[in-house]
Design a protein around this motif. Structure first.
Motif, PDB file in Angstrom:
ATOM      1  N   ASP A 220       1.173  -1.529   0.171  1.00 11.97           N
ATOM      2  CA  ASP A 220       0.286  -0.214   0.441  1.00 11.97           C
ATOM      3  C   ASP A 220       0.951   1.519   0.190  1.00 11.97           C
ATOM      4  O   ASP A 220       0.487   2.277  -0.608  1.00 11.97           O
ATOM      5  CB  ASP A 220      -0.169   0.096   1.020  1.00 11.97           C
ATOM      6  CG  ASP A 220      -2.140  -1.052   0.994  1.00 11.97           C
ATOM      7  OD1 ASP A 220      -2.832  -1.636   0.628  1.00 11.97           O
ATOM      8  OD2 ASP A 220      -2.507  -1.469   2.627  1.00 11.97           O
ATOM      9  N   ASP A 221       1.964   1.153   0.831  1.00 12.04           N
ATOM     10  CA  ASP A 221       3.109   2.167   0.982  1.00 12.04           C
ATOM     11  C   ASP A 221       4.294   1.705   0.449  1.00 12.04           C
ATOM     12  O   ASP A 221       5.238   1.423   1.918  1.00 12.04           O
ATOM     13  CB  ASP A 221       3.058   2.590   2.051  1.00 12.04           C
ATOM     14  CG  ASP A 221       3.372   4.420   2.101  1.00 12.04           C
ATOM     15  OD1 ASP A 221       4.697   4.843   0.793  1.00 12.04           O
ATOM     16  OD2 ASP A 221       3.511   5.135   3.364  1.00 12.04           O
TER      17      ASP A 221
ATOM     18  N   ARG B 161       4.889   7.438  -7.651  1.00 10.46           N
ATOM     19  CA  ARG B 161       4.746   6.391  -6.930  1.00 10.46           C
ATOM     20  C   ARG B 161       5.806   5.012  -7.129  1.00 10.46           C
ATOM     21  O   ARG B 161       6.317   5.230  -8.191  1.00 10.46           O
ATOM     22  CB  ARG B 161       3.530   5.302  -7.261  1.00 10.46           C
ATOM     23  CG  ARG B 161       2.351   6.775  -6.590  1.00 10.46           C
ATOM     24  CD  ARG B 161       0.905   6.126  -6.131  1.00 10.46           C
ATOM     25  NE  ARG B 161       0.308   6.275  -8.209  1.00 10.46           N
ATOM     26  CZ  ARG B 161      -0.430   5.653  -8.943  1.00 10.46           C
ATOM     27  NH1 ARG B 161      -1.438   5.193  -8.372  1.00 10.46           N
ATOM     28  NH2 ARG B 161      -0.082   5.455 -10.081  1.00 10.46           N
TER      29      ARG B 161
ATOM     30  N   ASP C 218       3.919  -0.668  -5.538  1.00  7.83           N
ATOM     31  CA  ASP C 218       2.345   0.381  -4.874  1.00  7.83           C
ATOM     32  C   ASP C 218       1.626  -0.433  -5.723  1.00  7.83           C
ATOM     33  O   ASP C 218       1.292  -0.785  -6.715  1.00  7.83           O
ATOM     34  CB  ASP C 218       2.791   1.425  -5.014  1.00  7.83           C
ATOM     35  CG  ASP C 218       3.299   1.871  -4.240  1.00  7.83           C
ATOM     36  OD1 ASP C 218       2.851   2.570  -2.508  1.00  7.83           O
ATOM     37  OD2 ASP C 218       3.828   3.675  -4.607  1.00  7.83           O
TER      38      ASP C 218
END
Length: 128
Positions: free
Chosen positions: A15-16, A41, A59
């Motif tokens: 997610d991150d 990202r 990501d």
């Protein structure tokens, strides 16, 4: 070791991914390559484990890509000093799932959950 020496690449989606690079570096992975999309990202990253092997990740983008929807993953990191890797993982925010113990089948190992809920077992046992 170079990327061309690596024959097995574990793949994960985060997610991150930026936050996870800090955690991955804390447990001993080294960056080989990181590519970002136009939004900044992490689209694709390749990081090496010092004992052999590598990790590809990016990501979660919600676009149905190859890494999308994998959910929590699991990996086993073989190392000479599993206690120090385990302690580094916990120090970087991992949650202990199974404390470090000497295994009946040989070696020493334990399991943590990374900040995104993926299972990481760390041990000195090398499957043959």
């Amino acid at each position: 070791m170079t990327a061309s020496d690596v024959r097995l690449w574990h793949s994960m989606s985060f997610d991150d991914a930026d936050a996870m690079t800090t955690w991955l570096a804390a447990v001993g992975f080294t960056e080989h390559a990181t590519y970002r999309d136009e939004a900044g990202r992490i689209a694709h990253a390749e990081w090496l484990w010092p004992g052999g092997g590598g990790l590809m990740f990016g990501d979660s983008r919600g676009e149905g890509g190859a890494l999308e929807g994998m959910g929590p993953a699991a990996a086993y990191l073989v190392c000479d000093d599993p206690d120090s890797v385990f302690d580094a993982a916990v120090g970087a925010g991992a949650t202990v799932q199974r404390p470090m113990v000497d295994q009946d089948y040989g070696g020493r190992g334990g399991t943590v959950l990374d900040p995104e809920g993926n299972h990481w077992s760390v041990g000195s046992y090398q499957p043959s």
